[in-house]
Design an enzyme around this catalytic site. Structure first.
Site, PDB file in Angstrom:
ATOM      1  N   GLU A  74      28.914  30.477  18.596  1.00 32.27           N
ATOM      2  CA  GLU A  74      29.133  31.522  19.601  1.00 32.27           C
ATOM      3  C   GLU A  74      29.398  32.851  18.908  1.00 32.27           C
ATOM      4  O   GLU A  74      30.251  32.933  18.014  1.00 32.27           O
ATOM      5  CB  GLU A  74      30.337  31.191  20.496  1.00 32.27           C
ATOM      6  CG  GLU A  74      30.507  32.250  21.578  1.00 32.27           C
ATOM      7  CD  GLU A  74      31.808  32.152  22.376  1.00 32.27           C
ATOM      8  OE1 GLU A  74      32.729  31.430  21.963  1.00 32.27           O
ATOM      9  OE2 GLU A  74      31.883  32.838  23.415  1.00 32.27           O
ATOM     10  N   GLN A  85      24.407  53.797  15.108  1.00 36.19           N
ATOM     11  CA  GLN A  85      23.729  52.928  16.083  1.00 36.19           C
ATOM     12  C   GLN A  85      22.287  53.389  16.311  1.00 36.19           C
ATOM     13  O   GLN A  85      21.949  54.546  16.079  1.00 36.19           O
ATOM     14  CB  GLN A  85      24.496  52.941  17.413  1.00 36.19           C
ATOM     15  CG  GLN A  85      25.779  52.120  17.346  1.00 36.19           C
ATOM     16  CD  GLN A  85      26.612  52.209  18.609  1.00 36.19           C
ATOM     17  OE1 GLN A  85      26.153  52.694  19.634  1.00 36.19           O
ATOM     18  NE2 GLN A  85      27.846  51.749  18.519  1.00 36.19           N
ATOM     19  N   GLY A  88      18.411  50.682  13.642  1.00 32.27           N
ATOM     20  CA  GLY A  88      17.861  49.432  13.126  1.00 32.27           C
ATOM     21  C   GLY A  88      18.860  48.510  12.433  1.00 32.27           C
ATOM     22  O   GLY A  88      18.518  47.381  12.083  1.00 32.27           O
ATOM     23  N   TYR A  89      20.091  48.967  12.231  1.00 36.66           N
ATOM     24  CA  TYR A  89      21.065  48.110  11.543  1.00 36.66           C
ATOM     25  C   TYR A  89      21.409  46.863  12.354  1.00 36.66           C
ATOM     26  O   TYR A  89      21.586  45.779  11.797  1.00 36.66           O
ATOM     27  CB  TYR A  89      22.347  48.893  11.216  1.00 36.66           C
ATOM     28  CG  TYR A  89      22.159  49.937  10.153  1.00 36.66           C
ATOM     29  CD1 TYR A  89      21.826  49.573   8.851  1.00 36.66           C
ATOM     30  CD2 TYR A  89      22.313  51.286  10.450  1.00 36.66           C
ATOM     31  CE1 TYR A  89      21.646  50.534   7.868  1.00 36.66           C
ATOM     32  CE2 TYR A  89      22.137  52.259   9.475  1.00 36.66           C
ATOM     33  CZ  TYR A  89      21.802  51.878   8.180  1.00 36.66           C
ATOM     34  OH  TYR A  89      21.624  52.824   7.210  1.00 36.66           O
TER      35      TYR A  89
HETATM   36  N1  ACO Z   1      20.637  48.617  25.431  1.00 35.64           N
HETATM   37  C1  ACO Z   1      19.309  48.486  25.320  1.00 35.64           C
HETATM   38  N2  ACO Z   1      18.655  48.530  24.151  1.00 35.64           N
HETATM   39  C2  ACO Z   1      19.397  48.714  23.052  1.00 35.64           C
HETATM   40  C3  ACO Z   1      20.782  48.881  23.081  1.00 35.64           C
HETATM   41  C4  ACO Z   1      21.411  48.823  24.338  1.00 35.64           C
HETATM   42  N3  ACO Z   1      22.717  48.957  24.451  1.00 35.64           N
HETATM   43  N4  ACO Z   1      21.223  49.060  21.820  1.00 35.64           N
HETATM   44  C5  ACO Z   1      20.141  49.028  21.045  1.00 35.64           C
HETATM   45  N5  ACO Z   1      19.044  48.815  21.799  1.00 35.64           N
HETATM   46  C6  ACO Z   1      17.674  48.667  21.365  1.00 35.64           C
HETATM   47  C7  ACO Z   1      17.219  49.771  20.466  1.00 35.64           C
HETATM   48  O1  ACO Z   1      16.684  50.853  21.195  1.00 35.64           O
HETATM   49  C8  ACO Z   1      16.173  49.064  19.653  1.00 35.64           C
HETATM   50  O2  ACO Z   1      14.968  48.972  20.366  1.00 35.64           O
HETATM   51  P1  ACO Z   1      13.548  49.129  19.636  1.00 35.64           P
HETATM   52  O3  ACO Z   1      13.523  48.007  18.629  1.00 35.64           O
HETATM   53  O4  ACO Z   1      12.571  48.989  20.733  1.00 35.64           O
HETATM   54  O5  ACO Z   1      13.597  50.474  18.984  1.00 35.64           O
HETATM   55  C9  ACO Z   1      16.727  47.655  19.525  1.00 35.64           C
HETATM   56  O6  ACO Z   1      17.625  47.485  20.608  1.00 35.64           O
HETATM   57  C10 ACO Z   1      17.478  47.423  18.246  1.00 35.64           C
HETATM   58  O7  ACO Z   1      18.251  48.552  17.942  1.00 35.64           O
HETATM   59  P2  ACO Z   1      19.104  48.649  16.630  1.00 35.64           P
HETATM   60  O8  ACO Z   1      19.034  50.044  16.103  1.00 35.64           O
HETATM   61  O9  ACO Z   1      18.753  47.563  15.699  1.00 35.64           O
HETATM   62  O10 ACO Z   1      20.561  48.372  17.244  1.00 35.64           O
HETATM   63  P3  ACO Z   1      21.946  48.960  16.776  1.00 35.64           P
HETATM   64  O11 ACO Z   1      21.992  49.145  15.306  1.00 35.64           O
HETATM   65  O12 ACO Z   1      22.311  50.130  17.603  1.00 35.64           O
HETATM   66  O13 ACO Z   1      22.913  47.747  17.160  1.00 35.64           O
HETATM   67  C11 ACO Z   1      24.453  47.223  18.944  1.00 35.64           C
HETATM   68  C12 ACO Z   1      22.980  47.304  18.502  1.00 35.64           C
HETATM   69  C13 ACO Z   1      25.177  46.253  18.028  1.00 35.64           C
HETATM   70  C14 ACO Z   1      24.490  46.723  20.377  1.00 35.64           C
HETATM   71  C15 ACO Z   1      25.066  48.639  18.791  1.00 35.64           C
HETATM   72  O14 ACO Z   1      24.354  49.550  19.562  1.00 35.64           O
HETATM   73  C16 ACO Z   1      26.534  48.697  19.205  1.00 35.64           C
HETATM   74  O15 ACO Z   1      27.427  48.500  18.381  1.00 35.64           O
HETATM   75  N6  ACO Z   1      26.819  49.006  20.482  1.00 35.64           N
HETATM   76  C17 ACO Z   1      28.193  49.117  20.979  1.00 35.64           C
HETATM   77  C18 ACO Z   1      28.908  47.789  20.972  1.00 35.64           C
HETATM   78  C19 ACO Z   1      28.195  46.714  21.760  1.00 35.64           C
HETATM   79  O16 ACO Z   1      27.683  46.948  22.828  1.00 35.64           O
HETATM   80  N7  ACO Z   1      28.194  45.502  21.207  1.00 35.64           N
HETATM   81  C20 ACO Z   1      27.670  44.308  21.853  1.00 35.64           C
HETATM   82  C21 ACO Z   1      28.615  43.884  22.898  1.00 35.64           C
HETATM   83  S1  ACO Z   1      28.374  42.205  23.413  1.00 35.64           S
HETATM   84  C22 ACO Z   1      29.167  41.277  22.239  1.00 35.64           C
HETATM   85  O17 ACO Z   1      29.817  41.790  21.361  1.00 35.64           O
HETATM   86  C23 ACO Z   1      29.022  39.806  22.315  1.00 35.64           C
END
Ligand code: ACO
Length: 162
Positions: A74, A85, A88-89
């Site tokens: 999980e 954010q 791509g990380y």
């Molecule tokens: N909603 C929709 N799409 C998203 C979101 C989102 N919130 N965040 C990223 N994406 C998309 C990006 O646009 C990208 O799309 P693409 O491949 O078509 O360009 C893809 O997802 C991957 O994006 P990354 O750059 O790899 O993602 P990132 O480095 O921003 O990490 C994460 C994603 C971890 C959700 C980050 O945005 C973050 O820390 N957000 C705030 C905290 C959060 O929401 N965490 C998850 C909560 S649920 C849990 O913890 C179980």
């Protein structure tokens, strides 16, 4: 960029990294009670995979618990620090995590996704339809109101490495 698996084992440098990761979670997951984040991140049943920049700087990570007898894990918390954010990380972290967990004989990942993170999890191969038999996971993980349960199948033969 480096990826490190960190557990609460008393090592000073590693503890510092866990504290940094805990602070990223607390900031990025404001709806989660801070005490709950602290409890799970430092709980001995949980492990964290940190993304580390310039050797020491934690820029994000994933905190998870394996259920080896049930062959699933999980994901409790996942976050990337605010200013990095959508670069791509998060995708690299998930791929690295899948590569790691695949070797531990884990077949499925489960997570309660925040509503605004559902899009991210979908892109990482998670679905709202749960294929795992309920006997395998019900009662093992806690219900959580504020999120949508999502599942990802970890294929034993896919190379998730990146
Ligand atoms: N909603 C929709 N799409 C998203 C979101 C989102 N919130 N965040 C990223 N994406 C998309 C990006 O646009 C990208 O799309 P693409 O491949 O078509 O360009 C893809 O997802 C991957 O994006 P990354 O750059 O790899 O993602 P990132 O480095 O921003 O990490 C994460 C994603 C971890 C959700 C980050 O945005 C973050 O820390 N957000 C705030 C905290 C959060 O929401 N965490 C998850 C909560 S649920 C849990 O913890 C179980």
């Amino acid at each position: 960029i480096d990826f490190k698996i960190i557990t609460n084992n008393g090592n000073h440098d590693r503890m510092k990294m866990l504290i940094d990761l805990k602070n990223i979670f607390a900031r990025q997951l404001p709806k989660m009670p801070k005490e709950y984040i602290v409890r799970l991140v430092f709980d001995r049943n949980h492990e964290s995979m940190c993304i580390i920049k310039d050797d020491t700087k934690v820029i994000g990570g994933i905190c998870y618990r394996k259920y080896p007898t049930q062959r699933f894990a999980e994901i409790a918390f996942l976050a990337i620090t605010a200013n990095l954010q959508v670069k791509g990380y998060g995708t690299r972290l998930m791929n690295k995590f899948k590569e790691h967990i695949q070797k531990q004989d884990v077949e499925y990942l489960l997570t309660y996704a925040d509503n605004y993170a559902i899009g991210y999890f979908r892109k990482q191969g998670f679905y709202q339809e749960i294929k795992m038999h309920p006997d395998k996971w019900k009662g093992f993980i806690k219900d959580y109101d504020g999120g949508t349960l999502m599942e990802c199948y970890v294929h034993p033969n896919i190379d998730y490495g990146n």
